[in-house]
Design a protein around this motif. Structure first.
Motif, PDB file in Angstrom:
ATOM      1  N   ARG A   7      40.870 -30.258  54.583  1.00 21.25           N
ATOM      2  CA  ARG A   7      40.341 -29.117  55.343  1.00 21.25           C
ATOM      3  C   ARG A   7      41.452 -28.489  56.175  1.00 21.25           C
ATOM      4  N   SER A   8      42.225 -29.325  56.853  1.00 20.45           N
ATOM      5  CA  SER A   8      43.330 -28.829  57.676  1.00 20.45           C
ATOM      6  C   SER A   8      44.372 -28.103  56.822  1.00 20.45           C
ATOM      7  N   SER A   9      44.703 -28.686  55.668  1.00 21.57           N
ATOM      8  CA  SER A   9      45.675 -28.049  54.756  1.00 21.57           C
ATOM      9  C   SER A   9      45.163 -26.704  54.266  1.00 21.57           C
ATOM     10  N   LEU A  10      43.873 -26.643  53.964  1.00 24.07           N
ATOM     11  CA  LEU A  10      43.290 -25.378  53.513  1.00 24.07           C
ATOM     12  C   LEU A  10      43.285 -24.341  54.631  1.00 24.07           C
ATOM     13  N   GLU A  11      42.972 -24.764  55.843  1.00 24.30           N
ATOM     14  CA  GLU A  11      42.968 -23.842  56.989  1.00 24.30           C
ATOM     15  C   GLU A  11      44.363 -23.273  57.236  1.00 24.30           C
ATOM     16  N   ASN A  12      45.382 -24.087  57.008  1.00 21.98           N
ATOM     17  CA  ASN A  12      46.765 -23.658  57.236  1.00 21.98           C
ATOM     18  C   ASN A  12      47.410 -23.013  56.014  1.00 21.98           C
ATOM     19  N   TYR A  13      46.719 -23.029  54.885  1.00 18.16           N
ATOM     20  CA  TYR A  13      47.260 -22.500  53.639  1.00 18.16           C
ATOM     21  C   TYR A  13      47.383 -20.975  53.723  1.00 18.16           C
ATOM     22  N   ARG A  14      48.540 -20.467  53.368  1.00 16.69           N
ATOM     23  CA  ARG A  14      48.791 -19.016  53.364  1.00 16.69           C
ATOM     24  C   ARG A  14      49.201 -18.593  51.958  1.00 16.69           C
ATOM     25  N   THR A  15      48.717 -17.436  51.573  1.00 18.18           N
ATOM     26  CA  THR A  15      49.068 -16.901  50.260  1.00 18.18           C
ATOM     27  C   THR A  15      49.172 -15.385  50.337  1.00 18.18           C
ATOM     28  N   PRO A  16      50.119 -14.803  49.649  1.00 21.47           N
ATOM     29  CA  PRO A  16      50.192 -13.347  49.589  1.00 21.47           C
ATOM     30  C   PRO A  16      49.272 -12.766  48.503  1.00 21.47           C
ATOM     31  N   PHE A  17      48.613 -13.633  47.741  1.00 25.41           N
ATOM     32  CA  PHE A  17      47.765 -13.190  46.639  1.00 25.41           C
ATOM     33  C   PHE A  17      46.343 -12.960  47.138  1.00 25.41           C
ATOM     34  N   GLU A  18      45.876 -11.727  47.007  1.00 29.07           N
ATOM     35  CA  GLU A  18      44.568 -11.323  47.516  1.00 29.07           C
ATOM     36  C   GLU A  18      43.423 -12.158  46.959  1.00 29.07           C
ATOM     37  N   GLU A  19      43.442 -12.389  45.656  1.00 29.18           N
ATOM     38  CA  GLU A  19      42.353 -13.147  45.038  1.00 29.18           C
ATOM     39  C   GLU A  19      42.245 -14.539  45.659  1.00 29.18           C
ATOM     40  N   PHE A  32      32.820 -29.428  53.977  1.00 30.49           N
ATOM     41  CA  PHE A  32      31.748 -29.934  54.842  1.00 30.49           C
ATOM     42  C   PHE A  32      30.560 -30.482  54.042  1.00 30.49           C
ATOM     43  N   ASP A  33      30.543 -30.257  52.734  1.00 31.74           N
ATOM     44  CA  ASP A  33      29.436 -30.696  51.885  1.00 31.74           C
ATOM     45  C   ASP A  33      29.673 -32.140  51.439  1.00 31.74           C
ATOM     46  N   ASP A  34      28.687 -32.998  51.639  1.00 31.18           N
ATOM     47  CA  ASP A  34      28.811 -34.415  51.279  1.00 31.18           C
ATOM     48  C   ASP A  34      29.061 -34.636  49.792  1.00 31.18           C
ATOM     49  N   LEU A  35      28.618 -33.708  48.956  1.00 35.79           N
ATOM     50  CA  LEU A  35      28.766 -33.856  47.507  1.00 35.79           C
ATOM     51  C   LEU A  35      29.944 -33.073  46.928  1.00 35.79           C
ATOM     52  N   ALA A  36      30.811 -32.565  47.791  1.00 34.18           N
ATOM     53  CA  ALA A  36      31.891 -31.671  47.362  1.00 34.18           C
ATOM     54  C   ALA A  36      32.835 -32.279  46.323  1.00 34.18           C
ATOM     55  N   PHE A  37      32.950 -33.602  46.310  1.00 36.76           N
ATOM     56  CA  PHE A  37      33.939 -34.255  45.448  1.00 36.76           C
ATOM     57  C   PHE A  37      33.315 -34.936  44.232  1.00 36.76           C
ATOM     58  N   VAL A  38      32.062 -34.618  43.937  1.00 32.85           N
ATOM     59  CA  VAL A  38      31.405 -35.209  42.766  1.00 32.85           C
ATOM     60  C   VAL A  38      30.861 -34.121  41.854  1.00 32.85           C
ATOM     61  N   ARG A  39      30.918 -34.361  40.571  1.00 32.59           N
ATOM     62  CA  ARG A  39      30.489 -33.345  39.606  1.00 32.59           C
ATOM     63  C   ARG A  39      28.984 -33.150  39.596  1.00 32.59           C
ATOM     64  N   GLU A  40      28.251 -34.041  40.241  1.00 29.44           N
ATOM     65  CA  GLU A  40      26.799 -33.880  40.333  1.00 29.44           C
ATOM     66  C   GLU A  40      26.399 -32.694  41.209  1.00 29.44           C
ATOM     67  N   ARG A  41      27.328 -32.182  42.012  1.00 30.54           N
ATOM     68  CA  ARG A  41      27.058 -30.966  42.793  1.00 30.54           C
ATOM     69  C   ARG A  41      27.152 -29.807  41.802  1.00 30.54           C
ATOM     70  N   LEU A  42      26.012 -29.407  41.270  1.00 27.25           N
ATOM     71  CA  LEU A  42      25.965 -28.467  40.151  1.00 27.25           C
ATOM     72  C   LEU A  42      26.359 -27.042  40.500  1.00 27.25           C
ATOM     73  N   ALA A  43      26.332 -26.685  41.766  1.00 36.67           N
ATOM     74  CA  ALA A  43      26.780 -25.337  42.143  1.00 36.67           C
ATOM     75  C   ALA A  43      28.292 -25.217  42.051  1.00 36.67           C
ATOM     76  N   GLY A  44      28.971 -26.333  42.185  1.00 38.72           N
ATOM     77  CA  GLY A  44      30.432 -26.354  42.122  1.00 38.72           C
ATOM     78  C   GLY A  44      30.977 -27.522  42.909  1.00 38.72           C
ATOM     79  N   HIS A  45      32.195 -27.932  42.580  1.00 41.34           N
ATOM     80  CA  HIS A  45      32.804 -29.109  43.204  1.00 41.34           C
ATOM     81  C   HIS A  45      34.318 -29.024  43.087  1.00 41.34           C
ATOM     82  N   PHE A  46      34.988 -29.883  43.868  1.00 43.78           N
ATOM     83  CA  PHE A  46      36.446 -29.900  43.868  1.00 43.78           C
ATOM     84  C   PHE A  46      36.992 -30.556  42.602  1.00 43.78           C
ATOM     85  N   THR A  47      38.124 -30.017  42.162  1.00 47.05           N
ATOM     86  CA  THR A  47      38.943 -30.629  41.119  1.00 47.05           C
ATOM     87  C   THR A  47      40.386 -30.610  41.617  1.00 47.05           C
ATOM     88  N   GLY A  48      41.223 -31.438  41.020  1.00 46.68           N
ATOM     89  CA  GLY A  48      42.641 -31.467  41.385  1.00 46.68           C
ATOM     90  C   GLY A  48      43.490 -31.239  40.155  1.00 46.68           C
TER      91      GLY A  48
END
Length: 183
Positions: A7-19, A32-48
């Protein structure tokens, strides 16, 4: 890197790319979502993912993804692991067989939110992909995993011919070219 440091890295992340900047808040909110790191969150989830380049910054390693049938960077689902750098490194090793992988710096290299089409009983959903810049030796043998049709080191000047208008790949390529100046 755990959920709080992500979360901290994302808050500090800067990009010149609008998208990229346009969906940064969605990434932060997802932490902040408890299911953010599992594929069972069908709306969407983190990948690396790993944007793998050679040390001379002339080639990138891409995989012809078996399910999507597109040339992409290596990476995958977090499956509960909140350390997305670790996820990216593990996926890169599993999908390439490379042992020379080395994380280039301590920060996030790129973020991308993209739609994954429905397949079987899994509905269409978003991947919130956090990407890291990784170096590897080109002379090491590659091992194609069951997740790929092919795996190849692609010269930078041929990437667009292979990926077409895939904006996120082209953005990482542009970032790599700019970072080359800084090396």
């Amino acid at each position: 890197m755990n959920r709080q440091s992500l979360r901290s890295s994302l808050e500090n992340y800067r990009t010149p790319f609008e998208e990229e900047a346009s969906f940064k808040k969605d990434f932060i909110d997802l932490t902040f979502d408890d299911l953010a790191f599992v594929r069972e969150r069908l709306a969407g989830h983190f990948t690396g993912s790993a944007w793998i380049v050679n040390k001379r910054r002339t080639h990138t390693l891409l995989t012809l993804h078996r399910k999507l049938n597109r040339w992409l960077q290596l990476g995958g689902h977090a499956d509960g692991n909140e350390n997305l750098l670790e996820v990216a490194m593990n996926e890169a090793r599993e999908e390439s067989g490379l042992t020379s992988l080395r994380f280039v710096d301590s920060g996030i290299f790129d973020i991308d939110r993209h739609v994954i089409p429905a397949k079987g009983d899994v509905p269409e959903h978003f991947h919130y992909d956090v990407r890291f810049l990784i170096e590897a030796e080109m002379n090491e043998p590659l091992v194609i995993s069951e997740e790929s049709h092919d795996l190849a080191w692609i010269p930078f000047d041929s990437v667009q011919d292979l990926v077409g208008s895939n904006a996120s790949i082209l953005r990482m390529l542009e970032k790599t070219s700019k970072s080359e100046i800084l090396l």
